[in-house]
Motif scaffolding. Sequence first.
Motif, PDB file in Angstrom:
ATOM      1  N   PRO A 213      -1.008 -25.418   3.908  1.00  0.00           N
ATOM      2  CA  PRO A 213      -0.824 -26.851   4.348  1.00  0.00           C
ATOM      3  C   PRO A 213      -1.802 -27.171   5.619  1.00  0.00           C
ATOM      4  O   PRO A 213      -2.396 -28.013   5.833  1.00  0.00           O
ATOM      5  CB  PRO A 213       0.690 -26.956   4.503  1.00  0.00           C
ATOM      6  CG  PRO A 213       1.243 -26.170   3.445  1.00  0.00           C
ATOM      7  CD  PRO A 213       0.344 -24.917   3.357  1.00  0.00           C
ATOM      8  N   GLN A 214      -1.973 -26.146   6.170  1.00  0.00           N
ATOM      9  CA  GLN A 214      -2.780 -26.021   7.379  1.00  0.00           C
ATOM     10  C   GLN A 214      -4.353 -26.529   7.120  1.00  0.00           C
ATOM     11  O   GLN A 214      -4.847 -27.191   7.531  1.00  0.00           O
ATOM     12  CB  GLN A 214      -2.831 -24.863   8.236  1.00  0.00           C
ATOM     13  CG  GLN A 214      -1.631 -24.444   9.061  1.00  0.00           C
ATOM     14  CD  GLN A 214      -1.384 -23.244   9.851  1.00  0.00           C
ATOM     15  OE1 GLN A 214      -2.453 -22.863  10.215  1.00  0.00           O
ATOM     16  NE2 GLN A 214      -0.421 -22.568   9.387  1.00  0.00           N
ATOM     17  N   MET A 215      -4.726 -25.729   5.840  1.00  0.00           N
ATOM     18  CA  MET A 215      -6.105 -26.065   5.300  1.00  0.00           C
ATOM     19  C   MET A 215      -6.293 -27.287   4.766  1.00  0.00           C
ATOM     20  O   MET A 215      -7.407 -27.967   4.882  1.00  0.00           O
ATOM     21  CB  MET A 215      -6.398 -25.004   4.226  1.00  0.00           C
ATOM     22  CG  MET A 215      -6.302 -23.541   4.945  1.00  0.00           C
ATOM     23  SD  MET A 215      -6.423 -22.361   3.588  1.00  0.00           S
ATOM     24  CE  MET A 215      -7.859 -22.675   2.668  1.00  0.00           C
ATOM     25  N   GLN A 216      -5.162 -27.876   4.260  1.00  0.00           N
ATOM     26  CA  GLN A 216      -5.234 -29.326   3.804  1.00  0.00           C
ATOM     27  C   GLN A 216      -5.505 -30.236   4.647  1.00  0.00           C
ATOM     28  O   GLN A 216      -5.829 -31.410   4.521  1.00  0.00           O
ATOM     29  CB  GLN A 216      -3.938 -29.549   2.871  1.00  0.00           C
ATOM     30  CG  GLN A 216      -3.791 -28.758   1.470  1.00  0.00           C
ATOM     31  CD  GLN A 216      -4.545 -29.228   0.509  1.00  0.00           C
ATOM     32  OE1 GLN A 216      -5.758 -29.605   0.724  1.00  0.00           O
ATOM     33  NE2 GLN A 216      -4.029 -29.003  -0.614  1.00  0.00           N
ATOM     34  N   ARG A 217      -5.041 -30.024   5.941  1.00  0.00           N
ATOM     35  CA  ARG A 217      -5.434 -31.131   6.848  1.00  0.00           C
ATOM     36  C   ARG A 217      -6.697 -31.252   7.123  1.00  0.00           C
ATOM     37  O   ARG A 217      -7.256 -32.116   7.815  1.00  0.00           O
ATOM     38  CB  ARG A 217      -4.523 -30.688   8.255  1.00  0.00           C
ATOM     39  CG  ARG A 217      -3.050 -30.726   7.998  1.00  0.00           C
ATOM     40  CD  ARG A 217      -2.365 -30.881   9.412  1.00  0.00           C
ATOM     41  NE  ARG A 217      -2.316 -29.497  10.025  1.00  0.00           N
ATOM     42  CZ  ARG A 217      -1.254 -28.692   9.856  1.00  0.00           C
ATOM     43  NH1 ARG A 217      -0.349 -29.025   8.996  1.00  0.00           N
ATOM     44  NH2 ARG A 217      -1.201 -27.566  10.352  1.00  0.00           N
ATOM     45  N   ARG A 218      -7.649 -30.360   7.019  1.00  0.00           N
ATOM     46  CA  ARG A 218      -9.116 -30.222   6.824  1.00  0.00           C
ATOM     47  C   ARG A 218      -9.802 -30.793   5.656  1.00  0.00           C
ATOM     48  O   ARG A 218     -10.212 -29.719   4.916  1.00  0.00           O
ATOM     49  CB  ARG A 218      -9.695 -28.990   7.511  1.00  0.00           C
ATOM     50  CG  ARG A 218      -9.065 -28.720   9.016  1.00  0.00           C
ATOM     51  CD  ARG A 218      -9.486 -27.291   9.238  1.00  0.00           C
ATOM     52  NE  ARG A 218      -8.939 -27.206  10.707  1.00  0.00           N
ATOM     53  CZ  ARG A 218      -9.509 -27.677  12.068  1.00  0.00           C
ATOM     54  NH1 ARG A 218     -10.580 -28.190  11.839  1.00  0.00           N
ATOM     55  NH2 ARG A 218      -8.816 -27.210  12.989  1.00  0.00           N
ATOM     56  N   ARG A 222     -17.487 -30.663   4.244  1.00  0.00           N
ATOM     57  CA  ARG A 222     -18.056 -29.657   5.145  1.00  0.00           C
ATOM     58  C   ARG A 222     -17.058 -28.504   5.671  1.00  0.00           C
ATOM     59  O   ARG A 222     -17.413 -27.405   5.882  1.00  0.00           O
ATOM     60  CB  ARG A 222     -18.657 -30.498   6.397  1.00  0.00           C
ATOM     61  CG  ARG A 222     -19.255 -29.680   7.473  1.00  0.00           C
ATOM     62  CD  ARG A 222     -19.780 -30.275   8.577  1.00  0.00           C
ATOM     63  NE  ARG A 222     -20.547 -29.587   9.669  1.00  0.00           N
ATOM     64  CZ  ARG A 222     -20.970 -29.919  10.543  1.00  0.00           C
ATOM     65  NH1 ARG A 222     -20.978 -31.442  10.980  1.00  0.00           N
ATOM     66  NH2 ARG A 222     -21.616 -29.129  11.343  1.00  0.00           N
ATOM     67  N   GLU A 223     -15.762 -28.952   5.782  1.00  0.00           N
ATOM     68  CA  GLU A 223     -14.824 -27.963   5.908  1.00  0.00           C
ATOM     69  C   GLU A 223     -14.175 -27.306   4.765  1.00  0.00           C
ATOM     70  O   GLU A 223     -13.402 -26.228   4.912  1.00  0.00           O
ATOM     71  CB  GLU A 223     -13.780 -28.754   6.829  1.00  0.00           C
ATOM     72  CG  GLU A 223     -13.987 -29.506   8.021  1.00  0.00           C
ATOM     73  CD  GLU A 223     -13.026 -30.362   8.639  1.00  0.00           C
ATOM     74  OE1 GLU A 223     -12.311 -30.950   7.750  1.00  0.00           O
ATOM     75  OE2 GLU A 223     -12.733 -30.216  10.011  1.00  0.00           O
ATOM     76  N   THR A 224     -14.192 -27.806   3.674  1.00  0.00           N
ATOM     77  CA  THR A 224     -13.599 -27.365   2.439  1.00  0.00           C
ATOM     78  C   THR A 224     -14.346 -26.182   1.925  1.00  0.00           C
ATOM     79  O   THR A 224     -13.879 -25.007   1.605  1.00  0.00           O
ATOM     80  CB  THR A 224     -13.414 -28.461   1.222  1.00  0.00           C
ATOM     81  OG1 THR A 224     -12.614 -29.523   1.958  1.00  0.00           O
ATOM     82  CG2 THR A 224     -12.981 -27.865   0.138  1.00  0.00           C
TER      83      THR A 224
END
Length: 250
Positions: A213-218, A222-224
């Motif tokens: 979930p922390q990663m999904q906020r980005r 470019r962030e993925t």
Amino acid sequence: MLAGVVSISAAAVLSFGLLGKMVDRMVSLSVGILLSTSLLHALPTAFEGHADPRALFATLLAGLLGFFLLEKMAVLRHSHHYEGDGHHHEHGHDAHEAGKSGWMILMGDGLHNFTDGILIAAAFLADPSLGIIAAVAIIAHEIPQEIGDFIVLLNAGFSRARAYVYNLLCSLMAVAGGLLGYFTLEQATDWIPYVLVFAASGFIYIAVSDLMPQMQRRATLRETIPQVLLIALGVAIVLFLTGGDHAHAH
């Protein structure tokens, strides 16, 4: 001992300027390591034994629900957010949070580390290479947590030396858990598959409920892309260290 000392030392020496970026990177790498350790190594090793598959799946279910309840009761983990992590907390957020739960943080970490020690011992008894992988996975997911702990304690008024010493003492609970797990599980090898499944449930829960979930906020491309590459690197590390082969586990 290595899992505790490495994660705490890494958290202690990281500079504040790189803190947020390093946490983001470690989160992505941790997801790859935790999920691949659980799904490609720990669970297959557990199911290769003679344990009843239904009982193992029941253990997996109980583990996932148990970690959920522990998190609800704020025993296993606490908020990993801190000022400067990009979440726009008000000034004094860290001191306020630490003032309410600074010592509970240390108590929770001690319990968590004790459990980690038991899980590492069980993994080594099942297969030395799995033990190494389990220790690496624990180091990977502990570093982001310990960074948050360290910063919260500093904002609560702890000096760097004092925060490091207290966290180091908590990490020694892993040694106690490892010794208990080794001498207990060695006499009860039939329990090893169940402990491995329980360990896998913890890794899966941490990855899916906390880290991803922390990663999904980005969500930008470019962030993925770096996230996907780092997840793949985590999987590759596990496959490399295990040889991608479970034949030896038989």
